[in-house]
Design an enzyme around this catalytic site. Structure first.
Site, PDB file in Angstrom:
ATOM      1  N   PHE A 152       1.955 -35.306-172.066  1.00  0.00           N
ATOM      2  CA  PHE A 152       1.132 -36.185-171.255  1.00  0.00           C
ATOM      3  C   PHE A 152       1.071 -37.583-171.855  1.00  0.00           C
ATOM      4  CE2 PHE A 152      -0.539 -31.881-171.244  1.00  0.00           C
ATOM      5  CZ  PHE A 152      -0.765 -31.596-169.906  1.00  0.00           C
ATOM      6  N   ASP A 153       1.140 -38.583-171.005  1.00  0.00           N
ATOM      7  CA  ASP A 153       0.715 -39.918-171.395  1.00  0.00           C
ATOM      8  C   ASP A 153      -0.816 -39.901-171.479  1.00  0.00           C
ATOM      9  OD1 ASP A 153       0.823 -42.704-171.911  1.00  0.00           O
ATOM     10  OD2 ASP A 153       0.500 -43.129-169.783  1.00  0.00           O
ATOM     11  N   GLY A 154      -1.383 -40.925-172.098  1.00  0.00           N
ATOM     12  CA  GLY A 154      -2.834 -40.949-172.259  1.00  0.00           C
ATOM     13  C   GLY A 154      -3.565 -41.682-171.152  1.00  0.00           C
TER      14      GLY A 154
END
Length: 305
Positions: free
Chosen positions: A165-167
């Protein structure tokens, strides 16, 4: 954002997936685009016993469903098929599901209509599709959703299911990203340093990540078939707020990679991601050269779309 979504069944993690994400339907979709609905229906019916090739999300779904076999007892994960096909033309899809031995029994065939409206009644935590408009509508309902980008799927050698996941604007809200986009890196860094002890608001994938961690808790740590990674462009000192936010939420991520602006693709491949979720189209296009990638059309990075 709608707050009327149905609560997912207790202790079950449910993913909804479009037929074009599960199988490679490019050939039949081209018939639909060029010749219309009737020709498409005839094409599918004539070939309903021909097995469809695997699509972008096939490996992900296969590994996901294997979790039930590991746990035994009552199924703890489920995949729901959502399709714009009619039930008649969708017979080829179900025949292919049976051929591959996928335990998928629930579906909605909408005969040209958008299936997104059934995501909430089925109690889904995540929706994966190749149709960006359906994905946006799911996000508006408060459901984690992503548009799968063609070309990134890879067959992994083990049975471990790896989510990356990106943040900002994915796990977290885009509040910090708004400052970066509007005022630049220096202002972003200053703001994050000042807010280091203040948890970020949740983004569209927070609920899915929580459900995923709950499922991970069913296994001994060294035998868990699910791993998660945060792969973010952030670097020190902007890392502190992220770490403290996850701690405040009581969410544990297996691996956290702070890249400071480096391209993410090689790191995602090293992690072995079965799928990576990011809000920024340019990051998604780069990552899709290495791993299956889902674009999350949420937040300030997508206002121009």
């Amino acid at each position: 954002m709608s707050n009327n979504r149905q609560s997912p069944p207790a202790n079950k993690l449910i993913i909804a997936i479009s037929s074009r994400a599960l199988f490679d339907l490019r050939e039949s979709h081209q018939v639909y685009e060029e010749q219309g609905v009737e020709a498409f229906s005839a094409y599918q019916i004539e070939r309903e016993n021909d097995v469809l090739p695997k699509g972008e999300a096939f490996s992900l779904v296969e590994k996901f469903l294997q979790i039930n076999e590991r746990l035994g007892g009552e199924p703890r994960v489920e995949v729901i098929l959502l399709s714009r096909n009619s039930a008649d033309t969708g017979l080829r899809v179900f025949n292919s599901i049976e051929h591959y031995g996928l335990r998928i029994s629930r579906a909605a065939f909408c005969n040209g209509g958008s299936p997104y409206r059934y995501i909430s009644p089925f109690g889904c935590h995540l929706f994966l599709s190749t149709d960006g408009s359906d994905v946006r509508r799911a996000l508006e309902q408060g459901i984690a959703a992503a548009t799968l980008i063609p070309g990134g799927a890879r067959q992994r050698g083990d049975e471990v299911l790896r989510f990356a996941f990106d943040g900002d604007a994915v796990i977290f809200s885009d509040e910090a990203e708004q400052i970066f986009k509007r005022e630049g890196l220096a202002a972003f860094t200053t703001a994050e340093r000042a807010s280091a002890k203040q948890p970020l608001q949740g983004g569209p994938f927070k609920g899915f990540l929580e459900a995923l961690q709950h499922l991970q808790g069913e296994f001994e740590a060294e035998r868990c078939p699910i791993r998660t990674a945060l792969v973010t462009a952030r670097s020190a000192p902007a890392h502190e707020r992220v770490i403290r936010t996850l701690r405040a939420w009581n969410i544990r991520i297996d691996e956290s990679i702070f890249l400071g602006g480096l391209p993410k693709g090689e790191f995602l491949r090293a992690f072995g991601a079965d799928v990576f979720f990011d809000d920024q189209p340019n990051h998604c296009a780069s990552a899709a050269q290495h791993v299956a990638t889902g674009h999350v059309p949420h937040g300030i990075a997508n206002l121009e779309d």
